[in-house]
Design a protein around this motif. Sequence first.
Motif, PDB file in Angstrom:
ATOM      1  N   GLU A   1      -5.110   0.445  -1.612  1.00 33.26           N
ATOM      2  CA  GLU A   1      -5.595   0.268  -0.298  1.00 33.26           C
ATOM      3  C   GLU A   1      -5.003  -0.884   0.384  1.00 33.26           C
ATOM      4  O   GLU A   1      -4.605  -1.882   0.087  1.00 33.26           O
ATOM      5  CB  GLU A   1      -7.097   0.090  -0.106  1.00 33.26           C
TER       6      GLU A   1
ATOM      7  N   SER B   1      -8.609   4.487   5.206  1.00 34.95           N
ATOM      8  CA  SER B   1      -8.556   3.597   3.946  1.00 34.95           C
ATOM      9  C   SER B   1      -7.136   3.882   3.737  1.00 34.95           C
ATOM     10  O   SER B   1      -6.684   3.238   2.720  1.00 34.95           O
ATOM     11  CB  SER B   1      -9.701   4.387   2.731  1.00 34.95           C
ATOM     12  N   ARG B   2      -6.264   4.780   4.021  1.00 34.22           N
ATOM     13  CA  ARG B   2      -5.051   5.041   3.650  1.00 34.22           C
ATOM     14  C   ARG B   2      -3.945   5.028   4.944  1.00 34.22           C
ATOM     15  O   ARG B   2      -4.272   5.764   6.043  1.00 34.22           O
ATOM     16  CB  ARG B   2      -4.491   6.163   2.817  1.00 34.22           C
TER      17      ARG B   2
ATOM     18  N   THR C   1     -13.909  10.324   2.143  1.00 34.47           N
ATOM     19  CA  THR C   1     -14.418   9.064   2.601  1.00 34.47           C
ATOM     20  C   THR C   1     -15.637   9.036   3.164  1.00 34.47           C
ATOM     21  O   THR C   1     -15.662  10.073   4.224  1.00 34.47           O
ATOM     22  CB  THR C   1     -13.597   7.966   3.099  1.00 34.47           C
TER      23      THR C   1
ATOM     24  N   LYS D   1     -14.089  -4.692   4.314  1.00 34.93           N
ATOM     25  CA  LYS D   1     -13.301  -3.801   3.246  1.00 34.93           C
ATOM     26  C   LYS D   1     -11.849  -3.985   3.454  1.00 34.93           C
ATOM     27  O   LYS D   1     -11.330  -3.543   4.444  1.00 34.93           O
ATOM     28  CB  LYS D   1     -13.793  -2.413   3.749  1.00 34.93           C
ATOM     29  N   ASN D   2     -11.055  -4.809   2.600  1.00 35.75           N
ATOM     30  CA  ASN D   2      -9.711  -4.824   2.655  1.00 35.75           C
ATOM     31  C   ASN D   2      -9.075  -5.309   3.925  1.00 35.75           C
ATOM     32  O   ASN D   2      -8.210  -4.442   4.266  1.00 35.75           O
ATOM     33  CB  ASN D   2      -9.165  -3.437   1.969  1.00 35.75           C
TER      34      ASN D   2
ATOM     35  N   GLU E   1     -15.630   6.521  -1.705  1.00 40.80           N
ATOM     36  CA  GLU E   1     -14.324   7.441  -1.770  1.00 40.80           C
ATOM     37  C   GLU E   1     -14.225   8.147  -2.901  1.00 40.80           C
ATOM     38  O   GLU E   1     -14.392   7.619  -4.060  1.00 40.80           O
ATOM     39  CB  GLU E   1     -13.314   6.500  -1.116  1.00 40.80           C
TER      40      GLU E   1
ATOM     41  N   SER F   1      -6.553  -2.802  -7.349  1.00 35.87           N
ATOM     42  CA  SER F   1      -6.215  -1.424  -7.118  1.00 35.87           C
ATOM     43  C   SER F   1      -5.580  -0.838  -8.269  1.00 35.87           C
ATOM     44  O   SER F   1      -5.000  -1.538  -9.057  1.00 35.87           O
ATOM     45  CB  SER F   1      -4.875  -1.868  -5.918  1.00 35.87           C
TER      46      SER F   1
ATOM     47  N   GLY G   1       0.642  -1.137  -0.035  1.00 40.26           N
ATOM     48  CA  GLY G   1       0.121   0.200   0.050  1.00 40.26           C
ATOM     49  C   GLY G   1       0.741   1.338   0.031  1.00 40.26           C
ATOM     50  O   GLY G   1       0.395   2.364  -0.266  1.00 40.26           O
TER      51      GLY G   1
ATOM     52  N   LYS H   1      -9.484  -8.594  -1.343  1.00 37.87           N
ATOM     53  CA  LYS H   1      -9.222  -7.159  -1.601  1.00 37.87           C
ATOM     54  C   LYS H   1      -9.418  -6.949  -2.950  1.00 37.87           C
ATOM     55  O   LYS H   1      -8.783  -7.541  -3.786  1.00 37.87           O
ATOM     56  CB  LYS H   1      -7.753  -6.795  -1.214  1.00 37.87           C
TER      57      LYS H   1
ATOM     58  N   GLY I   1      -6.032  -3.851   7.149  1.00 38.16           N
ATOM     59  CA  GLY I   1      -7.039  -2.824   7.384  1.00 38.16           C
ATOM     60  C   GLY I   1      -6.911  -2.000   8.720  1.00 38.16           C
ATOM     61  O   GLY I   1      -6.669  -2.686   9.920  1.00 38.16           O
TER      62      GLY I   1
END
Length: 664
Positions: free
Chosen positions: A110, A123-124, A356, A151-152, A382, A553, A103, A550, A114
């Motif tokens: 992402e 998210s980052r 987001t 989520k991821n 997002e 990307s 990431g 995931k 998580g």
Amino acid sequence: MPARNNLKAIPAALAAAGFAASVSLPALGQGAGMLEEVIVTAAKRQQTLQEIPIAVSVVSAEIIEQSQVLDIKDLQTLVPSLRVTQLQGSAQTNFIIRGFGNGANNPGIEPSVGVFVDGVYRSRVGSALADLPKLERVEVLRGPQSTLFGKNASAGVINVVTAKPDLAGYSGSVSATLGNYNQKIVKGNFTGPISDNVAFSVSGSMNQRDGYYDNLELETEQNEINRWNLRGQLLWNPSDRMEVRLIADSDGIDEQCCGVANIVNGPTGAVVQALGGNLVPEAPFAYEGFYDFDPQNRIDTQGLSMQIDYDFDSFTLTSITAMRKLEQFDLGDVDYTSARLVTPDAANQRDTEIDTFTQELRLTSATDGPLQWMVGAFYFTEELTTEGSFGYGDQFRSYADFLTQAGTGGALNLAIIEAIYGVPAGLSFAEGQGFPSESYALDDDTLSLFAQVDFDLTEAMTLTVGANYTESDKQASANLVSTDVFATLPFGGTPFAGLQGLQFLPPYLNYPNSVEDGKSNDDDITYTVRLAYDLTQNINVYGGVSTGFKASSWNMSRDARPLASDLAALGAAGLLVPNITAGTRFAGPEESTVFELGLKAEFDTVSVNVAVFNQEIEGFQSNIFNGVGFNLANAGKQSTDGMELDVTWVPIDGLRVGFAATWL
């Protein structure tokens, strides 16, 4: 250009094995010690650490304070399965659990690990790097957690739980810390009731420290710390059944980070020195280098969230609504020497903004009986925009001329090449040429539906079955302007083909276009099946399999190139640009699987947790720097095997001894 490597050391987790040990002595008592019961919400319901059949490390607020853990990066000193790698900038950081993680350096990716703070997804990595506020605990869930977190979370989850406002009375604290390199840390918090059913809390901190990496060219220091955070909460209990928690936070980082080390002085190092530049060759731990300007890292993140819990007779309704914004600016001397090869005002700079919105709803059973259940939905949207530039410095033409003459045995130089191809004299690699404008955008809409059931087969045996359906729609675009005239010259198939190596910034094919729509749509069902058995009142074992997912990307860098399969259609549409090569615009989904066996034992003064696992990710999203951009692609299968051990011993009141180890 000289090779370089990250200067930061990783003290607590190694690629092959790691361990952490801690001793806490708040006040020695006289009698035999007793272990405190640890409550976790790793499975989104309250359970004790020993009864939950999940590989999870829990670090309490007390241990975090005693160990001087200031931010999430420092957690690796307490959790050996967690590794944190900080690269050339403050936000270029990877969280890695059991060897899996990605990431950094590419805003379109992402992370596979998580990060959640009070149930809100960050998210980052840049939005999770601030110093930790007043905490209750931090949970590190190891292995894929997509069933409940959706989520991821294909490699694991870092779940940060902060302290709630106190309705019982007023309390607060202020602390100041001084350290070497002129470090100053000031932290404070205060909480208390406003009325019988409303309480508030406020907290903040400031952390500053001089750098320890010397820029010998400018006589400045890098790798400094300069960050702050503010956080306010309101807690409302209108009835015994209902609780509302409103949280607002704001964090800032403004640092010159990070110095890198030269580990291999390649053949171009001599060219840099011939131009009058300098570097510290082949000295990974010199903590010094030569830069004609210092890097800049600025990160600002703000958020607002509201959690509502309402207890019905047989279940609890939970709603978590959140909005977050991340603004991040990075500027670096990407040749990592004092030669002026890139311009200070446009040297690989990147300005990113991410907005987001998340909404989670879940129902959790609240009755006794052999069946416990949970169902829920999670929505994530997002909008990401990132703009940047890259420009040659006033010494790059001379640098390229050295390489041209070396590559042709002295027979050619740039002036001759320009004359042959009719390029205006002095235009090739002129100062400011390159990519004066780079603009990328990414919109993401994701929906997850999840459910989990715990069924007591007998008084001693429990079966857990969970499933998650996730669908993710993304729309990406890129608009780049190239002014590098040398990169457009047709060297292929000519006596000058050897000069193609200097065409490392070819014109970029923007998208979406008539062939590439810039869209990805992914969906997957992940599951968890686990069996837990109580051998005795104090010892239980578990085993199971879990999967993770995931979504695709997108490559938000100047090295995102069309697929080879699209080149013919792009040519037919008249869209091809000079010297275009095939690559990838995005990497497809990651799918992870873990098989795990565990044992948890707890007695009056000792607890022991052991986990043995086999874990793999199919389609790992590999993000590799090639010198000018990032190659993002699915890199086949990545797998690890390992064992984790976590032991806590309280021999007497006030003395706690902890030991944790990971073999990977």
